[in-house]
Design a protein around this motif. Structure first.
Motif, PDB file in Angstrom:
ATOM      1  N   SER A 145       0.826  -1.200   0.000  1.00 50.40           N
ATOM      2  CA  SER A 145       0.000   0.000   0.000  1.00 50.40           C
ATOM      3  C   SER A 145       0.865   1.258   0.000  1.00 50.40           C
ATOM      4  O   SER A 145       0.525   2.245  -0.644  1.00 50.40           O
ATOM      5  CB  SER A 145      -0.966   0.004   1.177  1.00 50.40           C
ATOM      6  N   LEU A 146       1.997   1.220   0.693  1.00 48.01           N
ATOM      7  CA  LEU A 146       2.897   2.366   0.686  1.00 48.01           C
ATOM      8  C   LEU A 146       3.493   2.560  -0.698  1.00 48.01           C
ATOM      9  O   LEU A 146       3.586   3.688  -1.180  1.00 48.01           O
ATOM     10  CB  LEU A 146       4.013   2.176   1.722  1.00 48.01           C
ATOM     11  N   SER A 147       3.836   1.471  -1.365  1.00 45.18           N
ATOM     12  CA  SER A 147       4.367   1.554  -2.718  1.00 45.18           C
ATOM     13  C   SER A 147       3.333   2.123  -3.686  1.00 45.18           C
ATOM     14  O   SER A 147       3.666   2.925  -4.552  1.00 45.18           O
ATOM     15  CB  SER A 147       4.808   0.174  -3.210  1.00 45.18           C
ATOM     16  N   VAL A 182       0.890   4.139  -2.886  1.00 41.47           N
ATOM     17  CA  VAL A 182       0.733   5.558  -2.562  1.00 41.47           C
ATOM     18  C   VAL A 182       1.861   6.367  -3.186  1.00 41.47           C
ATOM     19  O   VAL A 182       1.615   7.423  -3.785  1.00 41.47           O
ATOM     20  CB  VAL A 182       0.681   5.767  -1.033  1.00 41.47           C
ATOM     21  N   VAL A 183       3.077   5.879  -3.087  1.00 46.64           N
ATOM     22  CA  VAL A 183       4.215   6.588  -3.676  1.00 46.64           C
ATOM     23  C   VAL A 183       4.086   6.634  -5.197  1.00 46.64           C
ATOM     24  O   VAL A 183       4.305   7.682  -5.823  1.00 46.64           O
ATOM     25  CB  VAL A 183       5.549   5.931  -3.254  1.00 46.64           C
ATOM     26  N   LEU A 184       3.709   5.527  -5.805  1.00 46.83           N
ATOM     27  CA  LEU A 184       3.537   5.483  -7.261  1.00 46.83           C
ATOM     28  C   LEU A 184       2.452   6.462  -7.718  1.00 46.83           C
ATOM     29  O   LEU A 184       2.646   7.220  -8.667  1.00 46.83           O
ATOM     30  CB  LEU A 184       3.176   4.067  -7.711  1.00 46.83           C
ATOM     31  N   ALA A 196       1.420   9.109  -6.124  1.00 50.05           N
ATOM     32  CA  ALA A 196       1.896  10.470  -5.878  1.00 50.05           C
ATOM     33  C   ALA A 196       2.824  10.928  -7.000  1.00 50.05           C
ATOM     34  O   ALA A 196       2.737  12.072  -7.463  1.00 50.05           O
ATOM     35  CB  ALA A 196       2.613  10.545  -4.536  1.00 50.05           C
ATOM     36  N   VAL A 197       3.700  10.038  -7.456  1.00 47.63           N
ATOM     37  CA  VAL A 197       4.604  10.380  -8.557  1.00 47.63           C
ATOM     38  C   VAL A 197       3.803  10.648  -9.831  1.00 47.63           C
ATOM     39  O   VAL A 197       4.059  11.622 -10.547  1.00 47.63           O
ATOM     40  CB  VAL A 197       5.646   9.253  -8.773  1.00 47.63           C
TER      41      VAL A 197
END
Length: 64
Positions: A4-6, A8-10, A12-13
């Motif tokens: 889930s963190l990955s 979110v980062v993806l 966001a990018v």
């Protein structure tokens, strides 16, 4: 948690790239972020998490 963190980062990018490229304006981006925030607090959130987990497992099982 790591998946889930990955995600979110993806996302966001992708959001930053769309904003900087002019494909997405700030107003719709804020609406999309708020929609996701409020969607996470609904009863649909566990189903969405399971769906995203199954997609991640499917992608990770693909071998080239």
């Amino acid at each position: 948690m790591a998946i889930s963190l990955s995600v979110v980062v993806l996302l966001a990018v992708i959001l930053v790239v769309l904003l900087r490229g002019g494909s997405l304006k700030a107003g719709p981006a804020i609406v999309a972020v708020l929609f996701g925030f409020f969607l996470a607090s609904t009863g649909l959130a566990p189903s969405l998490n399971r769906f995203m987990d199954s997609i991640a497992r499917t992608i990770s099982s693909i071998s080239f």
